[in-house]
Design an enzyme around this catalytic site. Structure first.
Site, PDB file in Angstrom:
ATOM      1  N   GLU A 280       0.828  -1.215   0.000  1.00 34.84           N
ATOM      2  CA  GLU A 280       0.000   0.000   0.000  1.00 34.84           C
ATOM      3  C   GLU A 280       0.860   1.262   0.000  1.00 34.84           C
ATOM      4  O   GLU A 280       0.570   2.230  -0.698  1.00 34.84           O
ATOM      5  CB  GLU A 280      -0.948   0.017   1.202  1.00 34.84           C
ATOM      6  CG  GLU A 280      -1.992  -1.092   1.207  1.00 34.84           C
ATOM      7  CD  GLU A 280      -2.878  -1.055  -0.026  1.00 34.84           C
ATOM      8  OE1 GLU A 280      -3.200   0.039  -0.506  1.00 34.84           O
ATOM      9  OE2 GLU A 280      -3.231  -2.143  -0.528  1.00 34.84           O
ATOM     10  N   ASP A 367       3.858  -4.226  -5.803  1.00 30.81           N
ATOM     11  CA  ASP A 367       4.386  -5.519  -5.341  1.00 30.81           C
ATOM     12  C   ASP A 367       5.910  -5.494  -5.328  1.00 30.81           C
ATOM     13  O   ASP A 367       6.545  -5.974  -4.382  1.00 30.81           O
ATOM     14  CB  ASP A 367       3.906  -6.655  -6.266  1.00 30.81           C
ATOM     15  CG  ASP A 367       2.498  -7.120  -5.919  1.00 30.81           C
ATOM     16  OD1 ASP A 367       1.977  -6.704  -4.861  1.00 30.81           O
ATOM     17  OD2 ASP A 367       1.920  -7.894  -6.703  1.00 30.81           O
TER      18      ASP A 367
HETATM   19 ZN   LIG Z   1      -2.503  -2.511  -4.729  1.00 28.90          ZN
END
Ligand SMILES: [Zn+2]
Length: 423
Positions: A280, A367
């Protein structure tokens, strides 16, 4: 003349959208069912067969229900437009209100209430049958009713003044009203980003500061490593509505806060929570959020300019089954807003994959950010747990996924993350 042409164009796009959506849905169902018998090899050790099959059944049930709502919504749309529903509604509201701003606002309120009522049985079924059957519903019927009332009151308190300002601009500010409306709309969006986390979300959920000291210091360590300042870490009682888990980010500037669903905290180990949060934070540090907001502003400017053009075209009204002027000399701006909101999705659906494409790119980048700042293996195991808990299918139809999913399929994300781990 143009009026018939526009009706035909509208119906063609509507039919095309419906066909494509049905085709995608049936592909998706077939694809998921054909992979139901066995867990994909790369997840064989991590996900039990029963969970995989539950995800398949849940996906199929959701997709079938989606097909039914699509059909009904298309029928409702045609009923409102070409079959004269909106025209009838506008005449009735006109009789009651006697015209002027009262009519414009009244029409929008009447339309919003009517379409809300038509949607209600579907929302109810989704929560108390579909979600219930798969064990995800944690909501009581009393809470469902309370949410409905709160939503209506909050929606009216926020929506009515906004609509009033826009209607006044449409009527009084001349040819460039859409530009002024855009400034109002953009300011409103920014205001909502501040008000949502602090004023609106607390009407629906309880937010408590994260109490777990060791988790807190772990997270603060991560925030320091990546250079992120936040007003606070909060836990939200998501479990009072649903067993689905999530974490999100809200506010901006000094108002930023990080919110964890209690359902997520109870399932993930501390290092997994850290990895999810790193993902996030990646969205934030890589400026995805700012880019998304800028994109939203640009798109709404283009759409408002389009509406500025359409509201002066007789065919835009008559082609959709309504009169452009409710009585001679009285504009029908409220109707123009309703028609625009109703028909825009019909003409934009086919562009869906374009927006999914950019959001997927952002997911991969976030990621990679998480893999860099935490252990990629923790993110992989967190993702596996989250997919299992949410009964998301591991084997979506690739084309269906390209149209609808903001996130790449789990298998693709995990493959990518495993590459980051490999030396
Ligand atoms: Zn995301």
């Amino acid at each position: 003349m143009y009026s018939h042409a526009f009706s035909i164009l509208f119906v063609s796009f509507l039919a095309l959208t419906l066909l494509v959506r049905f085709w995608l849905a049936s592909r998706h169902i077939r694809h998921v069912l054909s992979h139901r018998a066995a867990v994909p090899a790369e997840f064989a050790e991590k996900i039990p067969l029963a969970a995989h099959q539950k995800a398949a059944d849940y996906t199929v049930a959701k997709t079938k229900f989606g097909m039914l709502t699509m059909l009904v919504n298309t029928a409702i749309l045609i009923g409102f437009t070409l079959l004269g529903g909106l025209q009838w509604l506008s005449v009735e509201v006109y009789k009651l209100s006697g015209g002027g701003m009262g009519y414009q606002l009244g029409l929008i309120v009447a339309f919003a209430l009517l379409s809300g009522l038509l949607e209600l049985p579907f929302d109810y079924y989704r929560q108390f049958n579909l979600e219930q059957d798969f064990g995800f519903n944690k909501m009581s019927k009393a809470l469902f009713l309370k949410d409905l009332l709160t939503n209506t009151v909050v929606g009216a308190a926020i929506g009515l003044p906004l609509v009033w300002v826009v209607l006044t601009l449409m009527e009084k500010s001349g040819e460039l009203w859409w530009l002024y409306a855009w400034f109002v709309w953009s300011g409103f969006q920014l205001l909502m980003m501040v008000l949502f986390p602090t004023v609106i979300a607390p009407l629906f959920n309880k937010f408590t500061p994260l109490a777990d000291e060791s988790l807190k210091s772990r997270i603060e360590g991560l925030m320091q490593r990546v250079g992120f300042a936040s007003k606070g870490l909060f836990v939200m009682d998501g479990s009072k509505r649903s067993a689905h888990g999530n974490a999100y980010f809200s506010g901006f500037g000094a108002n930023k806060r990080i919110v964890f669903f209690d359902t997520l905290l109870s399932r993930l180990a501390p290092q997994e929570i850290e990895a999810v949060l790193a993902h996030e934070l990646g969205h934030f540090k890589l400026k995805h959020i700012i880019k998304r907001i800028a994109m939203m502003f640009a798109v709404s400017l283009a759409f408002l300019a389009l509406l500025g053009f359409l509201k002066n075209q007789v065919w835009f009204f008559t082609g959709l089954g309504v009169a452009p002027l409710i009585v001679p000399g009285q504009s029908n701006d409220g109707m123009a807003l309703i028609l625009f909101m109703l028909t825009l999705p019909v003409f934009t659906f086919l562009f869906g994959p374009l927006t999914s494409l950019s959001s997927r790119k952002h997911e991969f980048e976030a990621d990679a950010f998480a893999a860099h700042h935490t252990d990629a293996r923790d993110l992989v195991s967190a993702l596996v747990k989250m997919y299992e808990d949410n009964a998301s299918t591991l084997t979506p139809d690739p084309l269906h996924s390209a149209f609808y999913d903001s996130h790449p399929p789990a298998s693709v994300r995990i493959r990518q993350l495993n590459l980051a781990v490999a030396p």
